[in-house]
Design a protein around this motif. Structure first.
Motif, mmCIF file in Angstrom:
data_model
loop_
_atom_site.group_PDB
_atom_site.id
_atom_site.type_symbol
_atom_site.label_atom_id
_atom_site.label_comp_id
_atom_site.label_asym_id
_atom_site.label_seq_id
_atom_site.Cartn_x
_atom_site.Cartn_y
_atom_site.Cartn_z
ATOM 1 N N TRP A 201 0.859 -1.167 0.000
ATOM 2 C CA TRP A 201 0.000 0.000 0.000
ATOM 3 C C TRP A 201 0.909 1.235 0.000
ATOM 4 O O TRP A 201 1.934 1.194 0.682
ATOM 5 C CB TRP A 201 -0.857 -0.012 1.285
ATOM 6 N N PRO A 202 0.614 2.332 -0.695
ATOM 7 C CA PRO A 202 -0.601 2.601 -1.467
ATOM 8 C C PRO A 202 -0.526 2.240 -2.946
ATOM 9 O O PRO A 202 -1.488 2.489 -3.657
ATOM 10 C CB PRO A 202 -0.731 4.121 -1.323
ATOM 11 N N LEU A 203 0.626 1.672 -3.404
ATOM 12 C CA LEU A 203 0.672 1.271 -4.809
ATOM 13 C C LEU A 203 -0.309 0.122 -5.031
ATOM 14 O O LEU A 203 -1.144 0.166 -5.917
ATOM 15 C CB LEU A 203 2.100 0.864 -5.176
ATOM 16 N N LYS A 204 -0.204 -0.905 -4.213
ATOM 17 C CA LYS A 204 -1.201 -1.980 -4.217
ATOM 18 C C LYS A 204 -2.247 -1.533 -3.204
ATOM 19 O O LYS A 204 -2.213 -1.907 -2.027
ATOM 20 C CB LYS A 204 -0.509 -3.280 -3.804
ATOM 21 N N TYR A 205 -3.159 -0.712 -3.682
ATOM 22 C CA TYR A 205 -3.961 0.099 -2.766
ATOM 23 C C TYR A 205 -4.876 -0.702 -1.857
ATOM 24 O O TYR A 205 -5.182 -0.285 -0.756
ATOM 25 C CB TYR A 205 -4.767 1.148 -3.542
ATOM 26 N N ASP A 206 -5.312 -1.867 -2.308
ATOM 27 C CA ASP A 206 -6.273 -2.604 -1.471
ATOM 28 C C ASP A 206 -5.587 -3.432 -0.376
ATOM 29 O O ASP A 206 -6.268 -4.021 0.453
ATOM 30 C CB ASP A 206 -7.157 -3.500 -2.330
ATOM 31 N N MET A 286 -0.452 16.608 -9.425
ATOM 32 C CA MET A 286 -1.169 15.352 -9.676
ATOM 33 C C MET A 286 -0.772 14.258 -8.697
ATOM 34 O O MET A 286 -1.613 13.584 -8.107
ATOM 35 C CB MET A 286 -0.916 14.890 -11.112
ATOM 36 N N ILE A 287 0.521 14.098 -8.503
ATOM 37 C CA ILE A 287 0.971 12.939 -7.724
ATOM 38 C C ILE A 287 0.547 13.071 -6.249
ATOM 39 O O ILE A 287 0.120 12.089 -5.622
ATOM 40 C CB ILE A 287 2.488 12.727 -7.887
ATOM 41 N N TYR A 288 0.585 14.301 -5.727
ATOM 42 C CA TYR A 288 0.179 14.441 -4.329
ATOM 43 C C TYR A 288 -1.338 14.404 -4.186
ATOM 44 O O TYR A 288 -1.860 13.994 -3.141
ATOM 45 C CB TYR A 288 0.796 15.710 -3.724
ATOM 46 N N SER A 289 -2.060 14.775 -5.245
ATOM 47 C CA SER A 289 -3.520 14.636 -5.207
ATOM 48 C C SER A 289 -3.914 13.162 -5.136
ATOM 49 O O SER A 289 -4.817 12.774 -4.395
ATOM 50 C CB SER A 289 -4.166 15.265 -6.447
ATOM 51 N N VAL A 290 -3.216 12.343 -5.927
ATOM 52 C CA VAL A 290 -3.522 10.903 -5.902
ATOM 53 C C VAL A 290 -3.210 10.334 -4.511
ATOM 54 O O VAL A 290 -3.976 9.524 -3.963
ATOM 55 C CB VAL A 290 -2.725 10.148 -6.994
ATOM 56 N N LEU A 291 -2.107 10.793 -3.914
ATOM 57 C CA LEU A 291 -1.762 10.306 -2.567
ATOM 58 C C LEU A 291 -2.858 10.683 -1.561
ATOM 59 O O LEU A 291 -3.297 9.847 -0.760
ATOM 60 C CB LEU A 291 -0.411 10.895 -2.138
ATOM 61 N N VAL A 292 -3.326 11.926 -1.638
ATOM 62 C CA VAL A 292 -4.394 12.361 -0.720
ATOM 63 C C VAL A 292 -5.660 11.529 -0.965
ATOM 64 O O VAL A 292 -6.326 11.085 -0.031
ATOM 65 C CB VAL A 292 -4.675 13.878 -0.923
ATOM 66 N N PHE A 293 -5.954 11.287 -2.233
ATOM 67 C CA PHE A 293 -7.138 10.497 -2.610
ATOM 68 C C PHE A 293 -7.103 9.107 -1.953
ATOM 69 O O PHE A 293 -8.073 8.667 -1.330
ATOM 70 C CB PHE A 293 -7.172 10.394 -4.141
ATOM 71 N N ILE A 294 -5.961 8.427 -2.048
ATOM 72 C CA ILE A 294 -5.919 7.058 -1.503
ATOM 73 C C ILE A 294 -5.889 7.073 0.027
ATOM 74 O O ILE A 294 -6.450 6.180 0.678
ATOM 75 C CB ILE A 294 -4.735 6.247 -2.094
ATOM 76 N N ALA A 357 5.004 9.155 -4.518
ATOM 77 C CA ALA A 357 4.811 10.407 -3.786
ATOM 78 C C ALA A 357 5.391 10.283 -2.378
ATOM 79 O O ALA A 357 6.116 11.173 -1.914
ATOM 80 C CB ALA A 357 3.323 10.744 -3.729
ATOM 81 N N ILE A 358 5.107 9.165 -1.712
ATOM 82 C CA ILE A 358 5.647 8.953 -0.361
ATOM 83 C C ILE A 358 7.173 8.860 -0.401
ATOM 84 O O ILE A 358 7.886 9.528 0.362
ATOM 85 C CB ILE A 358 5.056 7.669 0.258
ATOM 86 N N LEU A 359 7.674 8.042 -1.317
ATOM 87 C CA LEU A 359 9.129 7.882 -1.431
ATOM 88 C C LEU A 359 9.797 9.212 -1.764
ATOM 89 O O LEU A 359 10.883 9.531 -1.262
ATOM 90 C CB LEU A 359 9.453 6.853 -2.521
ATOM 91 N N GLY A 360 9.132 9.999 -2.617
ATOM 92 C CA GLY A 360 9.690 11.286 -3.031
ATOM 93 C C GLY A 360 9.777 12.267 -1.872
ATOM 94 O O GLY A 360 10.784 12.972 -1.718
ATOM 95 N N ILE A 361 8.735 12.310 -1.045
ATOM 96 C CA ILE A 361 8.763 13.207 0.119
ATOM 97 C C ILE A 361 9.929 12.815 1.031
ATOM 98 O O ILE A 361 10.715 13.648 1.485
ATOM 99 C CB ILE A 361 7.428 13.128 0.903
#
Ligand code: SF4
Ligand code: SF4
Length: 451
Positions: A201-206, A286-294, A357-361
């Motif tokens: 998670w969050p790449l394998k989001y489920d 975009m990338i941080y929006s997707v992170l917030v979304f998940i 996004a997480i790794l980048g931060i």
């Protein structure tokens, strides 16, 4: 050299395709043709023979072609006509290939019945390693693994002068074949849940959704509990530690299958990534929006699960479905791979992946990883920027002698591999002073550039 039609002594025209390469191409084409014939349902009385021949000939033919092509010339990137070749410069063939790839993803996600004959073709292999019949995801996984394996061997041959690329590419092939293909299959063979130990998670989001966690923990034996523990420990404990030591490359360039496909099968398209400032801005939004979304989706699901649906009612389910459809299927699959020939190979990694996004931060805030640049040696050839798959204008940093400490850098090392002057170096070192603003050296003097 005697047939060299070019007047250049440093970059002669590539020699034509010789008889050995032609043999490889013919074998590859026959294997592909058998695959296409199988897709019509013809010859399915002999699935083992058809499967062995189609895979054997196409893989064998590709190997003959690549070995002959790359071992007869010096290693490394040649810049040979990438902007003249229609396929690698967004020409007609690139569009056709992009449409084909996009179409394939649409079919495999939403119309798998179209591929029924090919899915059945995989039955012998699926029964052998998983103990059950094939489905569209086994077909997809097999093709994906073959693509990484075959094009990985090509990358090994092409970049054989670089130990970093050899070890990194071998790691990609190892994790795809072992962790993303064979282990999940063998788990099923022993009636265990299908689980991918190289995705979190969050790449394998489920993997951290309540439904998956409950399903795994309710499995008989301790393996399901271990899988939940493994997934949580990898993202919350191991990821920050490994990123501190090695940057995000430990995952994005060494382990992850998405990055693996980009760095092997996608290698001919890496120069197509947009290097503009505008693209950089869009990327961050975009990338941080997707992170917030998940994060919101996962939180909603857990709150709902805890309160038995009394807080968010029916909201969390549609949230998860929307994420799965928009991000999991359309973005990471259809666009992420389908747009390789048009937007470069890391569209998903750069603009969409919440793991990145997480790794980048973490990489930007507290990693020992940086790319150092020796500005005085830079001749501004631009090779590094051209071949950066993450759209980083490496040359701008190199000209200033400035370290590259960017959240998006996946540490693929290609900028350093293609640099003719050895300006760039991937290093791990103390946190202090890693973000620098070195002036460029001109002789004994220095000049400051305000880029
Ligand atoms: S950016 Fe995401 S998908 Fe790409 S290699 Fe990194 S973790 Fe994998
Ligand atoms: S800056 Fe270099 S190492 Fe980083 S992603 Fe770009 S090419 Fe790869």
């Amino acid at each position: 050299m005697e047939n060299n039609p070019s007047i250049s002594i440093s970059n002669p025209h590539p020699s034509g395709v010789d008889i050995i390469q032609k043999t490889g191409l013919i074998l590859f084409s026959v294997g592909l043709l058998l695959f296409l014939i199988a897709s019509t349902g013809t010859g399915m009385k002999y699935p083992v023979l058809l499967l062995s021949l189609s895979i054997g000939l196409s893989v064998g033919g590709a190997f003959i072609y690549f070995f002959r092509k790359y071992l007869t010339k010096s290693a490394g990137v040649k810049n040979d006509q990438i902007w003249q070749n229609s396929l690698t410069s967004r020409g007609v063939f690139a569009w056709l290939f992009g449409i084909f790839l996009t179409g394939f993803y649409i079919v495999i996600y939403w119309f798998p019945s179209v591929l029924e004959n090919l899915i059945r073709l995989m039955d012998p292999l699926s029964n052998l390693i998983r103990g059950n019949d094939s489905d569209q995801w086994f077909l997809y996984g097999t093709l994906y693994t073959l693509a990484i394996g075959v094009m990985g061997v090509k990358a090994l041959l092409k970049y054989r002068h670089s130990n970093y690329q050899i070890i990194r590419t071998s790691s990609i092939i190892f994790f795809q074949l072992g962790f993303a293909y064979l282990i999940p299959a063998v788990l099923q063979l022993f009636n265990q849940p299908e689980f991918y130990f190289s995705y979190f998670w969050p790449l394998k989001y489920d993997y951290l959704f309540p439904s998956t966690v409950n399903y795994l923990t309710e499995q008989p034996g301790a393996l399901g509990v271990f899988m939940v523990f493994w997934g949580a420990a990898m993202i919350f404990v191991a990821t920050p530690i490994l990123t501190y030591f090695y940057g995000k490359r430990w995952y994005c360039s060494w382990v992850c299958g998405c990055g693996g496909l980009a760095n092997t099968a996608g290698d001919p398209f890496r120069q197509l990534s947009d290097k503009s400032l505008k693209a950089w801005k869009i990327e961050r939004w975009m990338i941080y929006s997707v992170l917030v979304f998940i994060i919101i989706t996962t939180s909603f699901l857990w709150i709902n699960s805890y309160y038995n649906g009394s807080v968010f009612g029916n909201v969390s389910g549609p949230f998860a479905n929307t994420y799965g459809f928009l991000i999991g299927a359309i973005f990471s699959g259809v666009i992420g791979v389908g747009f390789y020939p048009l937007m470069g190979t890391r569209v998903w990694c750069r603009f969409g992946c919440p793991m990145a996004a997480i790794l980048g931060i973490q990489q930007r805030l507290f990693s020992r990883f940086r790319i150092t640049t020796n500005g005085g040696q830079c001749i501004s050839c631009g090779n590094c920027s051209t071949y950066c798959e993450m759209g980083i204008d490496v040359k701008a940093y190199a000209q200033k002698g400035q370290n590259i400490v960017r959240a998006s850098c996946v540490g693929c090392g290609m900028c350093a591999t293609v640099c003719p002057r050895g300006v760039l170096n991937l290093e791990n070192g103390p946190l202090k002073g890693r973000v620098n603003d070195n002036p460029i050296l001109i002789g004994n003097k220095e000049a400051k550039l305000n880029l």
